[in-house]
Scaffold this active site. Structure first.
Site, mmCIF file in Angstrom:
data_model
loop_
_atom_site.group_PDB
_atom_site.id
_atom_site.type_symbol
_atom_site.label_atom_id
_atom_site.label_comp_id
_atom_site.label_asym_id
_atom_site.label_seq_id
_atom_site.Cartn_x
_atom_site.Cartn_y
_atom_site.Cartn_z
ATOM 1 N N PRO A 1 0.952 19.159 9.568
ATOM 2 C CA PRO A 1 2.162 19.707 8.953
ATOM 3 C C PRO A 1 3.311 19.910 9.939
ATOM 4 C CG PRO A 1 0.388 21.332 8.993
ATOM 5 C CD PRO A 1 -0.220 20.016 9.363
ATOM 6 N N ASN A 2 4.474 19.536 9.467
ATOM 7 C CA ASN A 2 5.758 19.714 10.163
ATOM 8 C C ASN A 2 5.994 18.742 11.306
ATOM 9 O OD1 ASN A 2 6.775 21.967 8.599
ATOM 10 N ND2 ASN A 2 5.121 23.136 9.536
ATOM 11 N N ARG B 1 13.964 19.534 14.703
ATOM 12 C CA ARG B 1 13.949 20.984 14.799
ATOM 13 C C ARG B 1 13.251 21.414 16.093
ATOM 14 N NH1 ARG B 1 17.201 23.622 13.082
ATOM 15 N NH2 ARG B 1 15.900 25.452 12.807
ATOM 16 N N TYR C 1 9.515 21.275 21.322
ATOM 17 C CA TYR C 1 8.813 20.021 21.035
ATOM 18 C C TYR C 1 9.530 18.769 21.549
ATOM 19 C CZ TYR C 1 6.249 23.251 18.091
ATOM 20 O OH TYR C 1 5.518 24.321 17.654
ATOM 21 N N ASN D 1 -3.140 15.512 15.986
ATOM 22 C CA ASN D 1 -2.412 16.758 16.217
ATOM 23 C C ASN D 1 -2.384 17.460 14.867
ATOM 24 O OD1 ASN D 1 -0.663 18.848 16.579
ATOM 25 N ND2 ASN D 1 0.855 17.682 17.737
ATOM 26 N N ALA E 1 -0.327 23.365 12.728
ATOM 27 C CA ALA E 1 -0.814 24.737 12.564
ATOM 28 C C ALA E 1 -2.241 24.792 12.011
ATOM 29 C CB ALA E 1 0.135 25.513 11.659
ATOM 30 N N HIS F 1 -5.275 25.971 14.110
ATOM 31 C CA HIS F 1 -5.629 27.377 14.306
ATOM 32 C C HIS F 1 -6.295 28.005 13.086
ATOM 33 C CE1 HIS F 1 -2.918 26.380 17.501
ATOM 34 N NE2 HIS F 1 -1.864 26.350 16.704
ATOM 35 N N ASP G 1 -14.969 20.318 10.239
ATOM 36 C CA ASP G 1 -16.137 19.743 9.554
ATOM 37 C C ASP G 1 -15.968 18.238 9.351
ATOM 38 O OD1 ASP G 1 -17.472 22.142 9.418
ATOM 39 O OD2 ASP G 1 -16.950 22.552 7.331
ATOM 40 N N GLU H 1 -7.884 15.695 20.532
ATOM 41 C CA GLU H 1 -6.878 16.629 20.012
ATOM 42 C C GLU H 1 -5.657 16.581 20.941
ATOM 43 O OE1 GLU H 1 -7.892 20.593 21.234
ATOM 44 O OE2 GLU H 1 -6.875 21.515 19.529
ATOM 45 N N HIS I 1 -1.668 18.254 21.541
ATOM 46 C CA HIS I 1 -0.573 19.174 21.194
ATOM 47 C C HIS I 1 0.594 18.903 22.128
ATOM 48 C CE1 HIS I 1 -3.055 21.373 18.456
ATOM 49 N NE2 HIS I 1 -4.011 21.356 19.372
ATOM 50 N N ILE I 2 1.770 18.830 21.537
ATOM 51 C CA ILE I 2 2.977 18.569 22.326
ATOM 52 C C ILE I 2 3.267 19.745 23.247
ATOM 53 C CG2 ILE I 2 5.478 18.255 22.116
ATOM 54 C CD1 ILE I 2 4.859 16.563 19.599
ATOM 55 N N SER I 3 3.240 20.940 22.676
ATOM 56 C CA SER I 3 3.378 22.156 23.489
ATOM 57 C C SER I 3 1.982 22.572 23.959
ATOM 58 C CB SER I 3 4.016 23.277 22.653
ATOM 59 O OG SER I 3 3.127 23.672 21.614
ATOM 60 N N ARG J 1 1.249 30.238 24.321
ATOM 61 C CA ARG J 1 2.180 30.748 23.303
ATOM 62 C C ARG J 1 1.563 31.964 22.595
ATOM 63 N NH1 ARG J 1 4.239 25.775 19.932
ATOM 64 N NH2 ARG J 1 5.631 27.415 19.150
ATOM 65 N N ARG K 1 -2.152 31.164 18.311
ATOM 66 C CA ARG K 1 -2.265 29.728 18.609
ATOM 67 C C ARG K 1 -3.373 29.438 19.630
ATOM 68 N NH1 ARG K 1 2.433 27.495 16.215
ATOM 69 N NH2 ARG K 1 4.138 28.984 16.229
HETATM 70 O O1 CA2 Z 1 2.410 21.755 20.119
HETATM 71 C C1 CA2 Z 1 1.964 21.168 19.117
HETATM 72 O O2 CA2 Z 1 1.899 19.951 19.047
HETATM 73 C C2 CA2 Z 1 1.525 21.988 17.899
HETATM 74 O O3 CA2 Z 1 0.353 21.381 17.378
HETATM 75 C C3 CA2 Z 1 2.655 21.906 16.889
HETATM 76 C C4 CA2 Z 1 2.357 22.719 15.620
HETATM 77 C C5 CA2 Z 1 2.047 24.170 16.018
HETATM 78 O O4 CA2 Z 1 1.716 24.920 14.858
HETATM 79 C C6 CA2 Z 1 0.878 24.225 17.008
HETATM 80 O O5 CA2 Z 1 0.616 25.565 17.356
HETATM 81 C C7 CA2 Z 1 1.183 23.433 18.264
HETATM 82 C C8 CA2 Z 1 3.470 22.564 14.588
HETATM 83 C C9 CA2 Z 1 4.789 23.153 15.015
HETATM 84 C C10 CA2 Z 1 5.861 23.175 13.987
HETATM 85 O O6 CA2 Z 1 6.272 21.885 13.658
HETATM 86 C C11 CA2 Z 1 7.325 21.281 14.298
HETATM 87 C C12 CA2 Z 1 7.073 20.115 14.986
HETATM 88 C C13 CA2 Z 1 8.097 19.468 15.602
HETATM 89 C C14 CA2 Z 1 9.390 19.964 15.514
HETATM 90 C C15 CA2 Z 1 9.632 21.128 14.829
HETATM 91 C C16 CA2 Z 1 8.594 21.788 14.195
#
Ligand code: CA2
Length: 146
Positions: free
Chosen positions: A13-14, A21, A26, A78, A81, A84, A91, A102, A104-106, A111, A115
Site C-alpha cells: 500500500p501507498n 509524496r 522515500y 516491500n 505498512a 508491521h 503465512d 524484504e 524497505h526504502i527507509s 523510525r 514500525r
Molecule cells: O520504507 C519503506 O519502504 C516502507 O515499507 C514504506 C511503507 C511504510 O509503512 C513502512 O513502515 C516502511 C509505506 C509508506 C507510505 O507510503 C509512501 C510511499 C512512498 C511515498 C509516499 C508514501
C-alpha cells in the site's frame, strides 16, 4: 536448456505514491522510474522480472500464491505498512516456499516504534532496509545469486 530466473517484485500500500509524496523520507524516484531502474538491472543480471503493486492485503496474498503456480524463482517484497501488521503475508510467503527478500526504502527500525516489528521477515532469506530504491536492485542481485 538454461532458462532465465523469474523474479516477482511486489509493492504494498501507498508505494504507488513514490516520488510524489514525502520525498524527504522515500526520495524523489517515482514508481515509473523504479520500474525502469529494475528493468535495466534485470537485463544486466539476465533475469526476468515482473512488478505488482496493490493497496489491498488480499490482493498481495493472491499475488504471492500466484507466484507459486507460475513457478516464480524469487520474490522481492516491500509490503509497506502491512510489514508491521500482516500475519497473512507472512503465512503466504511461508506457504509458497519461494526465496523472498524484504525491502524497505527507509529504515523502519530507526523510525516510530510501531514500525520496528516485521512479521514477514521471519519467512525471508534477506532484508534490505534504508538503502532507498537501490535496495530493490540489491535484492535482485541477492536472488539472482541464490
Ligand atoms: O520504507 C519503506 O519502504 C516502507 O515499507 C514504506 C511503507 C511504510 O509503512 C513502512 O513502515 C516502511 C509505506 C509508506 C507510505 O507510503 C509512501 C510511499 C512512498 C511515498 C509516499 C508514501
Amino acid at each position: 536448456m538454461n532458462s532465465k530466473k523469474t523474479i516477482l517484485i511486489i509493492n504494498g500500500p501507498n508505494m504507488n505514491l513514490l516520488g510524489i509524496r514525502q520525498p524527504e523520507i522515500y526520495g524523489s524516484t517515482d514508481y515509473v522510474d523504479l520500474e525502469n531502474l529494475i528493468a535495466a538491472e534485470a537485463e544486466q543480471l539476465g533475469v526476468s522480472v515482473s512488478l505488482f503493486q496493490s493497496n489491498h492485503e488480499g490482493d498481495l496474498v493472491d499475488a504471492i500464491q500466484q507466484a507459486y503456480f507460475d513457478k516464480v524463482d524469487g520474490i522481492v517484497i516491500n509490503p509497506g505498512a502491512y510489514t508491521h501488521t500482516s500475519i497473512a503475508l507472512l503465512d503466504a510467503v511461508k506457504a509458497v516456499g519461494i526465496p523472498t527478500v524484504e525491502v524497505h526504502i527507509s529504515d523502519p527500525d530507526t523510525r516510530e516504534e510501531f514500525r520496528h516489528v516485521s512479521y514477514i521477515r521471519d519467512a525471508c532469506v534477506g532484508s534490505i532496509r534504508g538503502h532507498g530504491v537501490q535496495g530493490y536492485l540489491e535484492a535482485l542481485h541477492l536472488l539472482a545469486e541464490q
